[in-house]
Write a protein that holds these residues in place. Structure first.
Motif, PDB file in Angstrom:
ATOM      1  N   ILE A  48      99.200  44.631  30.495  1.00 41.05           N
ATOM      2  CA  ILE A  48     100.553  44.935  30.047  1.00 41.05           C
ATOM      3  C   ILE A  48     100.599  44.940  28.524  1.00 41.05           C
ATOM      4  N   GLN A  49     101.155  46.014  27.959  1.00 40.27           N
ATOM      5  CA  GLN A  49     101.274  46.142  26.510  1.00 40.27           C
ATOM      6  C   GLN A  49     102.723  46.482  26.147  1.00 40.27           C
ATOM      7  N   THR A  50     103.021  46.508  24.868  1.00 38.39           N
ATOM      8  CA  THR A  50     104.359  46.879  24.422  1.00 38.39           C
ATOM      9  C   THR A  50     104.308  48.190  23.646  1.00 38.39           C
ATOM     10  N   ILE A  51     105.351  49.001  23.807  1.00 32.23           N
ATOM     11  CA  ILE A  51     105.450  50.274  23.090  1.00 32.23           C
ATOM     12  C   ILE A  51     105.535  49.977  21.591  1.00 32.23           C
ATOM     13  N   ASP A  52     104.636  50.579  20.811  1.00 36.54           N
ATOM     14  CA  ASP A  52     104.575  50.273  19.378  1.00 36.54           C
ATOM     15  C   ASP A  52     105.077  51.424  18.508  1.00 36.54           C
ATOM     16  N   PHE A  53     105.870  52.324  19.117  1.00 38.91           N
ATOM     17  CA  PHE A  53     106.475  53.395  18.331  1.00 38.91           C
ATOM     18  C   PHE A  53     107.931  53.558  18.748  1.00 38.91           C
ATOM     19  N   HIS A  54     108.705  54.202  17.878  1.00 38.69           N
ATOM     20  CA  HIS A  54     110.125  54.384  18.141  1.00 38.69           C
ATOM     21  C   HIS A  54     110.339  55.518  19.145  1.00 38.69           C
ATOM     22  N   VAL A  55     111.214  55.302  20.109  1.00 35.71           N
ATOM     23  CA  VAL A  55     111.550  56.320  21.096  1.00 35.71           C
ATOM     24  C   VAL A  55     112.984  56.765  20.816  1.00 35.71           C
ATOM     25  N   PRO A  56     113.181  57.911  20.158  1.00 34.14           N
ATOM     26  CA  PRO A  56     114.527  58.300  19.711  1.00 34.14           C
ATOM     27  C   PRO A  56     115.537  58.454  20.839  1.00 34.14           C
ATOM     28  N   GLU A  57     115.080  58.835  22.034  1.00 32.57           N
ATOM     29  CA  GLU A  57     116.016  59.000  23.158  1.00 32.57           C
ATOM     30  C   GLU A  57     116.741  57.701  23.497  1.00 32.57           C
ATOM     31  N   LEU A  58     116.125  56.571  23.161  1.00 39.24           N
ATOM     32  CA  LEU A  58     116.693  55.279  23.551  1.00 39.24           C
ATOM     33  C   LEU A  58     117.723  54.748  22.566  1.00 39.24           C
ATOM     34  N   GLU A  59     117.908  55.452  21.457  1.00 42.04           N
ATOM     35  CA  GLU A  59     118.944  55.047  20.503  1.00 42.04           C
ATOM     36  C   GLU A  59     120.339  55.129  21.116  1.00 42.04           C
ATOM     37  N   ILE A  60     120.469  55.938  22.163  1.00 39.45           N
ATOM     38  CA  ILE A  60     121.769  56.153  22.802  1.00 39.45           C
ATOM     39  C   ILE A  60     122.175  54.976  23.692  1.00 39.45           C
ATOM     40  N   MET A  61     121.248  54.083  23.980  1.00 38.00           N
ATOM     41  CA  MET A  61     121.547  52.928  24.828  1.00 38.00           C
ATOM     42  C   MET A  61     122.426  51.923  24.087  1.00 38.00           C
ATOM     43  N   LYS A  62     123.112  51.100  24.847  1.00 41.47           N
ATOM     44  CA  LYS A  62     123.985  50.093  24.236  1.00 41.47           C
ATOM     45  C   LYS A  62     123.187  49.193  23.303  1.00 41.47           C
ATOM     46  N   VAL A  63     122.000  48.788  23.748  1.00 44.91           N
ATOM     47  CA  VAL A  63     121.086  47.996  22.916  1.00 44.91           C
ATOM     48  C   VAL A  63     119.699  48.612  23.056  1.00 44.91           C
ATOM     49  N   TYR A  64     119.086  48.986  21.948  1.00 46.41           N
ATOM     50  CA  TYR A  64     117.746  49.559  22.002  1.00 46.41           C
ATOM     51  C   TYR A  64     116.791  48.531  22.623  1.00 46.41           C
ATOM     52  N   PRO A  65     116.028  48.930  23.669  1.00 50.56           N
ATOM     53  CA  PRO A  65     115.186  47.968  24.380  1.00 50.56           C
ATOM     54  C   PRO A  65     113.926  47.602  23.598  1.00 50.56           C
ATOM     55  N   LYS A  66     113.907  46.399  23.084  1.00 47.12           N
ATOM     56  CA  LYS A  66     112.759  45.930  22.320  1.00 47.12           C
ATOM     57  C   LYS A  66     112.572  44.436  22.566  1.00 47.12           C
ATOM     58  N   PRO A  67     111.410  44.017  23.044  1.00 48.38           N
ATOM     59  CA  PRO A  67     110.237  44.844  23.338  1.00 48.38           C
ATOM     60  C   PRO A  67     110.387  45.651  24.621  1.00 48.38           C
ATOM     61  N   LEU A  68     109.603  46.713  24.718  1.00 45.25           N
ATOM     62  CA  LEU A  68     109.563  47.556  25.906  1.00 45.25           C
ATOM     63  C   LEU A  68     108.117  47.528  26.411  1.00 45.25           C
ATOM     64  N   TYR A  69     107.934  46.970  27.596  1.00 47.36           N
ATOM     65  CA  TYR A  69     106.594  46.765  28.139  1.00 47.36           C
ATOM     66  C   TYR A  69     106.140  47.995  28.920  1.00 47.36           C
ATOM     67  N   TYR A  70     104.813  48.197  28.982  1.00 50.07           N
ATOM     68  CA  TYR A  70     104.328  49.352  29.734  1.00 50.07           C
ATOM     69  C   TYR A  70     102.942  49.125  30.309  1.00 50.07           C
ATOM     70  N   LEU A  71     102.662  49.910  31.346  1.00 51.05           N
ATOM     71  CA  LEU A  71     101.325  50.098  31.905  1.00 51.05           C
ATOM     72  C   LEU A  71     101.125  51.598  32.046  1.00 51.05           C
ATOM     73  N   GLY A  72      99.994  52.115  31.584  1.00 50.36           N
ATOM     74  CA  GLY A  72      99.727  53.536  31.750  1.00 50.36           C
ATOM     75  C   GLY A  72      99.649  54.292  30.450  1.00 50.36           C
ATOM     76  N   ASN A  73     100.196  55.493  30.466  1.00 50.02           N
ATOM     77  CA  ASN A  73     100.042  56.456  29.377  1.00 50.02           C
ATOM     78  C   ASN A  73     101.338  56.630  28.587  1.00 50.02           C
ATOM     79  N   PRO A  74     101.500  55.945  27.455  1.00 48.08           N
ATOM     80  CA  PRO A  74     102.755  56.034  26.689  1.00 48.08           C
ATOM     81  C   PRO A  74     102.995  57.409  26.062  1.00 48.08           C
ATOM     82  N   ALA A  75     101.963  58.262  26.017  1.00 47.62           N
ATOM     83  CA  ALA A  75     102.133  59.608  25.458  1.00 47.62           C
ATOM     84  C   ALA A  75     103.145  60.420  26.257  1.00 47.62           C
ATOM     85  N   LEU A  76     103.383  60.037  27.518  1.00 44.83           N
ATOM     86  CA  LEU A  76     104.371  60.745  28.337  1.00 44.83           C
ATOM     87  C   LEU A  76     105.778  60.633  27.740  1.00 44.83           C
TER      88      LEU A  76
END
Length: 256
Positions: A2-30
């Protein structure tokens, strides 16, 4: 691991609170691909199953990544039909927990070839207040939201509320009266656009011509009974089965 996303995801700025940290498994390039969110009931009717699968598959062929929440029903169909390598699943638990258990194999595949995201630390179980947060993230990631079937009183309607607040385009399958009161209500209020032509819809978001020229595969999109398909396309049924292009499930033929 399990790792954390280490770059900004502009689509998530629209959320009430930007999710940080955001954990992932797999290919973050998607996350940097064009994305469409697909959600709906956990208990889809046969019509919904057929067209959810067709929409997800054709979006994937057109270069669009399909986002959903991993739940039973429409979510699972969307992930599976897009292909595990071209789907993002947003979990409502920590990533050391594969939930629901019904989709353990599917989730394992997405972890290896696609992307599983979570706002929750490892060990966090499936608590009811986790899922609105998951739904908000699912909706935020997509350029649009597709709802293929929904009851008026359902978790899917919460996803629709997020989409309306975010001013995301909402698309729905047209249903008969009494089949999907949530999506029919959206249409009656002018809050959603019906999908009447799947190829035309996909062309709005995708970059590849997904029009199928293979008469047999077009026929398979109707999920015919196996014996009917053999009677009509005897040679192709066996050929395409050997090539892995189709599979048989509950007596019906589906695209692999």
């Amino acid at each position: 691991m399990i790792q954390t996303i280490d770059f900004h995801v502009p689509e998530l700025e629209i959320m009430k609170v930007y999710p940080k940290p955001l954990y992932y498994l797999g290919n973050p390039a998607l996350l940097k691909r064009p994305k469409i969110s697909i959600v709906g009931t956990r208990h889809p009717i046969a019509y919904t199953k057929i067209y959810t699968q067709e929409i997800a598959r054709k979006l994937s062929l057109a270069g669009v990544c399909v986002v959903s929440g991993g739940a039973q029903g429409v979510d699972g169909l969307a992930h599976f039909s897009a292909g595990v390598e071209n789907t993002i699943m947003v979990a409502g638990t920590g990533l050391d927990i594969r939930y629901p258990s019904l989709h353990v194999k599917l989730i394992e595949g997405i972890e290896k070839e696609g992307l599983v995201l979570s706002q929750f630390e490892a060990g966090q179980p499936s608590l009811k207040w986790n899922f609105p947060l998951r739904n908000e993230l699912v909706v935020a990631l997509g350029d649009a939201l597709i709802v293929t079937q929904a009851d008026l009183k359902s978790g899917t309607m919460h996803s629709i509320e997020f989409a309306l607040k975010m001013q995301k385009p909402i698309y729905v399958l047209p249903h008969r009266l009494g089949e999907s009161e949530g999506t029919n209500w959206l249409l009656s209020k002018g809050l959603a656009t019906p999908i009447y032509d799947i190829d035309a819809f996909v062309a709005l978001f995708g970059k590849i011509d997904v029009t199928c020229k293979d008469d047999f595969l077009i026929y398979c999109d109707t999920h015919p009974l196996y014996h009917d398909a053999v009677a009509k396309f005897s040679q192709k049924v066996f050929e395409y089965e050997c090539l892995g292009k189709i599979r048989v499930e509950n007596g019906r033929i589906l695209r692999a």
